[in-house]
Structure formats: structure tokens, C-alpha cells
Design a protein around this motif. Sequence first.
Motif, PDB file in Angstrom:
ATOM      1  N   UNK A 198       0.732  -1.122  -0.169  1.00  0.00           N
ATOM      2  CA  UNK A 198       0.169   0.013   0.089  1.00  0.00           C
ATOM      3  C   UNK A 198       0.848   1.082   0.000  1.00  0.00           C
ATOM      4  N   UNK A 237       2.693   2.004  -3.303  1.00  0.00           N
ATOM      5  CA  UNK A 237       2.000   2.411  -4.380  1.00  0.00           C
ATOM      6  C   UNK A 237       1.491   3.744  -3.732  1.00  0.00           C
ATOM      7  N   UNK A 238       1.088   4.299  -2.656  1.00  0.00           N
ATOM      8  CA  UNK A 238       1.066   5.550  -2.334  1.00  0.00           C
ATOM      9  C   UNK A 238       2.137   6.567  -2.457  1.00  0.00           C
ATOM     10  N   UNK A 287      -3.120  -0.292  10.827  1.00  0.00           N
ATOM     11  CA  UNK A 287      -4.503  -0.677  10.203  1.00  0.00           C
ATOM     12  C   UNK A 287      -4.166  -0.079   8.868  1.00  0.00           C
ATOM     13  N   UNK A 308      -3.622   4.494   5.080  1.00  0.00           N
ATOM     14  CA  UNK A 308      -3.979   5.455   3.917  1.00  0.00           C
ATOM     15  C   UNK A 308      -4.432   7.157   4.226  1.00  0.00           C
ATOM     16  N   UNK A 311      -9.385  -1.632   9.717  1.00  0.00           N
ATOM     17  CA  UNK A 311      -8.669  -2.805   9.133  1.00  0.00           C
ATOM     18  C   UNK A 311      -9.365  -2.911   7.726  1.00  0.00           C
ATOM     19  N   UNK A 353      -9.767  -2.526   4.471  1.00  0.00           N
ATOM     20  CA  UNK A 353      -9.098  -1.976   3.401  1.00  0.00           C
ATOM     21  C   UNK A 353      -9.994  -2.257   2.171  1.00  0.00           C
ATOM     22  N   UNK A 385     -12.073   0.412   0.664  1.00  0.00           N
ATOM     23  CA  UNK A 385     -11.662   1.612   0.016  1.00  0.00           C
ATOM     24  C   UNK A 385     -11.644   1.165  -1.425  1.00  0.00           C
ATOM     25  N   UNK A 389      -9.269  10.708  -3.219  1.00  0.00           N
ATOM     26  CA  UNK A 389      -8.121  10.041  -3.260  1.00  0.00           C
ATOM     27  C   UNK A 389      -7.544   9.698  -4.730  1.00  0.00           C
TER      28      UNK A 389
END
Lengths: 418, 418
Positions: free
Chosen positions: A216, A219-220, A315, A320, A385, A387, A390, A417
Motif C-alpha cells: 500500500x 503504491x501511495x 491498520x 491511507x 482494518x 481496506x 476502500x 483519493x
Amino acid sequence: MSDIVPAKNPPMLQVADAQAIVRQYVRPLPPEPMPLTSAALGHVLAADVVSDLDMPPYHKAMMDGYAVRCADLPSGKGTLRVIEEIPAGQVPRRTVEAGQASRIMTGAPIPPGADAVILIERTRLSENGCVEIEDRPPKPGQNILPQGAEMKCGDTVLPTGTVLRPQEFGVLATVGRTTVLAHPSPRVAILSTGDELVEPDQRPQGGQIRNSNGALLVALVSRAGGTPRYLGIARDDPACLRPMICDGLKAPVLLLSGGVSAGKLDLVPSMLREAGVVAHFHKVEMKPGKPVFFGTYPRPGGGGEPALVFGLPGNPVSVLACFELFVRPVLRRLRGHADPGPHYISAVLTEDFAYRTDRPTYHPAHLEWTPAGWRVRPVPWIGSADLRALTQANALVLFPPGDHRHRAGQVFETLSLE
Amino acid sequence: MSDIVPAKNPPMLQVADAQAIVRQYVRPLPPEPMPLTSAALGHVLAADVVSDLDMPPYHKAMMDGYAVRCADLPSGKGTLRVIEEIPAGQVPRRTVEAGQASRIMTGAPIPPGADAVILIERTRLSENGCVEIEDRPPKPGQNILPQGAEMKCGDTVLPTGTVLRPQEFGVLATVGRTTVLAHPSPRVAILSTGDELVEPDQRPQGGQIRNSNGALLVALVSRAGGTPRYLGIARDDPACLRPMICDGLKAPVLLLSGGVSAGKLDLVPSMLREAGVVAHFHKVEMKPGKPVFFGTYPRPGGGGEPALVFGLPGNPVSVLACFELFVRPVLRRLRGHADPGPHYISAVLTEDFAYRTDRPTYHPAHLEWTPAGWRVRPVPWIGSADLRALTQANALVLFPPGDHRHRAGQVFETLSLE
């Protein structure tokens, strides 16, 4: 009044105040020469770009046709002797005198003497080397782009702070710049912590889960214009954490996930302090993401900017949310953006939504532009938790603390986002 | 009526019709295995992703505290014997019996017998191995995330067609997928044509200009998710163009700039036909960009999809407009996007703007979201060669043909360039 109970703890830091604290410690990275390849897209110029030529460099034909003297065609009709053919890329050799014309191609320099271009569609070439013209009376300058009309030699064509998009690439090529001075991508070290974690290519055994925060965060960081370096999983053990933190502190930004909440094994803040990181906050009034930690690591010997260190909760939805609110603006600022965000969009709730929360809550949501304006719909979500929620979302909608029955049509601040 | 003059030429193809023609020839590229690195961001899944486990894989503690039996704490107060400490990553070894509790960390599995978690803040560990609890009466399931609440083994967690964003990276890691099947980035060959062009690192001589379209197209293709390959500048000469076109036709997409308008030296369409390219259109009712050419090149022997070939005009603003209207949607479709666009935004003109044009015109403009809605302002622009105008723009606003005095407050369709 008797029902006001004094708070047990001092009031917690608000998101906006925490963001202001972070901003104090962030300066754009020192600029570097950068070749004009795809990798330079989205970077911010750290110096003005000045044109080394006029554009166009000569009076230029904007259409295919004939370069003429307007004085020869007072009625728009006439027959002129063709003295030359001027393709693009060639310099006219002859001056157009009275009664003469030169065949000219789009992009070619206008020959001396001519002051207009007649479109090829309005002409007919006759056998004897003359052209017959039947058009409206031409105006001086017609279909001619004057020398320097787009830019003049010495003009600042792209000022410091310009973000490089495709059109800026084209302008840089025009003025001969194949390298620019720009703020580089910040290197970002990523360290996941937690005894329960295994890498995604492993099969979790009893009590274990796969580490989703590494992928995650990689990638972010990439999407936000950073260069991620994933350091792996640190066990909840000082002997394991210590060298990995030291390694991570070499980068301008270190992101850890896990190990920041109040439990017995939450070692990260203490290990960071031991490593020399100065803590600026630990806990922010938000949900998810409350235990987020921010500190800076002064470079030994005082050389260079301090490393920026974020201890994110374990988490993934907390990761994010904290990334978008605190880290993405940092990466944008390091890259030289004047306005690092985040920016909220006021959006209308599409449906009634009863929601109880004890802190300002960034709830996964679907944000959509419609001809009637921005619309936001919370998506089902079972907590920090979750995800998977999202993957149905493209935004976080901000709900206030309290026990509310929000109504369709109410307006809420929303964080895209995308 | 007598003032209606019959058109000389058949009506020209409209933009929407030209887009529909292009769409007929585009299929998503065959999917390929793709490792889950930053390079996979933005790609589209070509197969469902199914979970190989329940998440959480066990009933999981959502907070640090004590795992208890609700039946032991009817009033919320009580003293329980602590029988075990369960850090995240470990499997409980003991069942919680009446009068007992286990210390538990966020993320750890709930021990058998326990049905709630009391927050650490509501407890006090006493010297004799007992914990004193003072809280509201607990509810079964409190602070416990049940096994499979986020996802169950066998669930399709990401369906075919999902675009990979950071949150999808996290979900893929959770279910152990380090490689996915996705549509790859299309390779796009880029060929600039024109005797007047020199490369950006050269100094233009009389009649020459630097090639801005190469850099512009490399950047446009990259931003749209293609992999650009710049082939260089071809002279306006069949012997030079022929081998470069052959080379370019090896890629799924070939973009040429220049050489498509009506002039004598506009060789590109004829050379493309000679190479075996089937022309589908050449000229679209738009400004800038009217002479745009589209064709397909069937693979010799019939193997594989035909190459898609665009002959773009030579002026850079025409290149950008044609790219956004025709090429970007193609690249999105090749990458597997269900909805390739382009999408228009209805925006309110911020100021009066008198504008005369003979074709639907995509005028450089600044588009901005305000709390009152989308606003668009045309930027000064002197025509299709004026790329510098686009550095002030982030959109193209569509003005209809005719001699108009557009008024502030009128609504126009606008194409974002972001």
C-alpha cells in the motif's frame, strides 16, 4: 453548568494543527539537473527557462498557398507570375516584386516583398508559369504569423515553479532545452513493523496476517511522486527495529507502519527517540489514524535537512488516511509544489446516513461529479482494518464527532483519493 | 432561399463520428502477467482476484486490552485472574474460563472462551496477577472483528476491470497476490516529419525550427499510460519516410506529426497507403487539427490486431488537441478501461469573449473548480503553432462555429487536459 465534565486528558491535537506543525519542517529538495524524459513529467522547475530564439524565427506561412503583394490584388482577383517555390525548411532566394508570387508551404518563411498568403484552394496554376487568383481582397499579414509572435528571444517562457506537463515539454524542446533544473523525487523509506506480519508471498500461519501496508505504501508513495524503498518487516524487538530504523533514516522521509498505539509492544516511538528522532506529535484527533506519530531526525553534524519521520498506525485504512492528510502534502512540498494540499471538495450527501463517532472521521466514500455538482456517498465500512471498503471508494468524507442522522442534501467536506 | 449556397465539398466528418470510427478498431491488448511493483499502478485487471483466506483469519482484537467473558462482568466492574498474554502474531494457548482474562494486543487472535475485549484504559493490573476492570457492562463481540468480516476465502475481492490503485495493491498483498493478469501499456511509435525540423539539441538555421512535437508526444503518450518510442525526424522524402514508417508499424500504435495537410509535399497519407495502411478518415470538422488522418495496418499474414495509425497535423496545438480527442481514448481502451473518454465538463464562462471561427474550435482555456461550480476562462491564443498558450491552460473549451459574442455566465463543454 453541572453536566460539563472536565476532560481527563489535555485536548488532542487537531488535524489542521498537526498539518501546520509538519509544514514547518519541510523545504523543497535541492534542485538537480534533470533530462527531458518521461520521468521528468510532473516535476517542478527550480529556475526560469528563457527562450534562445524568436518563435516563429521568421515571418511564417500559416497555410499552403501563394505569397503575394496585397497591392497587386485590390479586387482579390488577378494573375501573377510564379517566381519560386518555398518548401518548409528552406530560405526564400527571391524577392516578390510587383506582379509576382511565390508558391509557399505551411511553415515556410515569407519571402521579402510579399505581405500576404492566398490559400491554395483559391488559386489555379496555369500552364505558362502563372497563378490565377480568385479570392476576397487580401489584407496585409493574412495567413502570416509574424516573427516572434509566439515568443521572443530572451522571454521567460516557463517561470520557476512551473509543473512540467506535455505542453511544457513541447516548449522546452522549442527553446532547445533538453535538461532542466528541477526538484527531484524524494526517496521514501518504508518499514512495516509487527510480529504478526508475513510477506505477501508467504502463507500466514496461526495468528499471522500478510503485510498489506508495505505494498500500500509503495503504491501511495509512487503515486505521490516519491521514490519508495521498501525495507521489509521489522519484528517487535529492539534488536530488529534498531538497525532498520537507522537504515531508513538515511532517506529524506521514513514511513513506519504499526507499533505506535498504546500497547505494551508498541515500540516504535521509543525506538525512534533512542535513534535521535525528535518527536513533534503523537496522537491526532481523527479516525482512523489517531496514534499517528511525527518527528524529525537532525542529520549528525548538522549537514542537510533533517529526515521527516512518520509513525503510521498498523491498520491499512489508518495508513491511507494519515498518508493523504500528512505525507502526500510533504512529498508535494519536497518536490517544490507551492500548494501542497490537501484540498477538500464540498459535496452533497446522496442519501441519509446515521453515523456515530467520537472523533472527526474520514469515512471511505464514493465521490462523483454530476451536472448538478459534486455528490458523495459513504461506502459500507467496518473499520480501520477494512481496506477492502476502500476498493469501492475514491474519497474520504469527513463526518463530525457525535451521534448524527446526516440527511441527503447536506454538504460535507470530502478528500479525493484520485 | 437564394442565399443558401450549396457546399462545394461533401460535409466534413464530425469529431464524435470520427471517434466512433476509431473505436471500431480498438480492442484491449492481450493481458500479461504483471508483478505488483509501482509500474503496475493504473493498470486494469484482466481476471478476477479471489481471496485465499478469511480476513481477519481469526476473531481479532481491535484494541489493546483484556479478552474477557461478558458473563463475568454484568455490572462492568470486576476483578479477573490474568492467565495469558497474547501478542499479535501468536496463537492463544489457553481458554478463558469463568473469572479469567487474557491480556491481548491489537491484531491478536481472541482466545477460546472470551467474547469481548475491555480497553486497557479501563483496567488496572494489580500485583497479584489479577486485573481490575471498571467499565460499562461489556457487550458480546465488543472490540472484536469476527473471522471473515472483511473478506471470506473464495470471495472475489477485485473483479476483472478493476483499476489498480494503492488500496488495490494492499488488498492484493492481503490475499497473497504478488503478480496479476492485466492489460499492458501499449507501445507507441512516434515519428515527426518535416524538412524544416531539427532536434531540440540543435541550433535552427534559416527556415528551420526545433521539433517540439517529438517531446510533446513522448510526454502525452507517457501520461496516458503508453510506452513511447521516439523514432526521430523523417525528411519530406519517400526514401526517408518509407523505412521509418515500416519500423513504426511494428508497434500497436504509430503516431506521425506533420505532412498531412493539402500541400504538395504532404507525403504522409500517400506513403502510409503505399505501406499497406487502410485509410478510415482524413479531415475532421475541428480547429485546430482538421487534417488529422486515421488508418489501420492489417498485420501481414493476418496475425494479431492491426496497428492503429494516426497522422497528426504539424502544429503542436493541433497535435495536442487530436491526441486528447482521438489517441488518449485509444490508449485507455488498449489498456482495458471500459470507459475510455474523453469526458467533457460543463463550465461557466468567466468573462465575455467575442470569437469567430469556421469550425468547432477547441480553444486553450483555464478550467477551475470553485465552490460555485466549474469556471472556464479562455487564455490568449494566436493559433495552432502557439504552444506557449497551452502553458497557461489546463483545458480546451469548445466554441461553436460562427461569429459570436459569448457572454460571461454561458455554459460551454470543456475538456480537461489534466
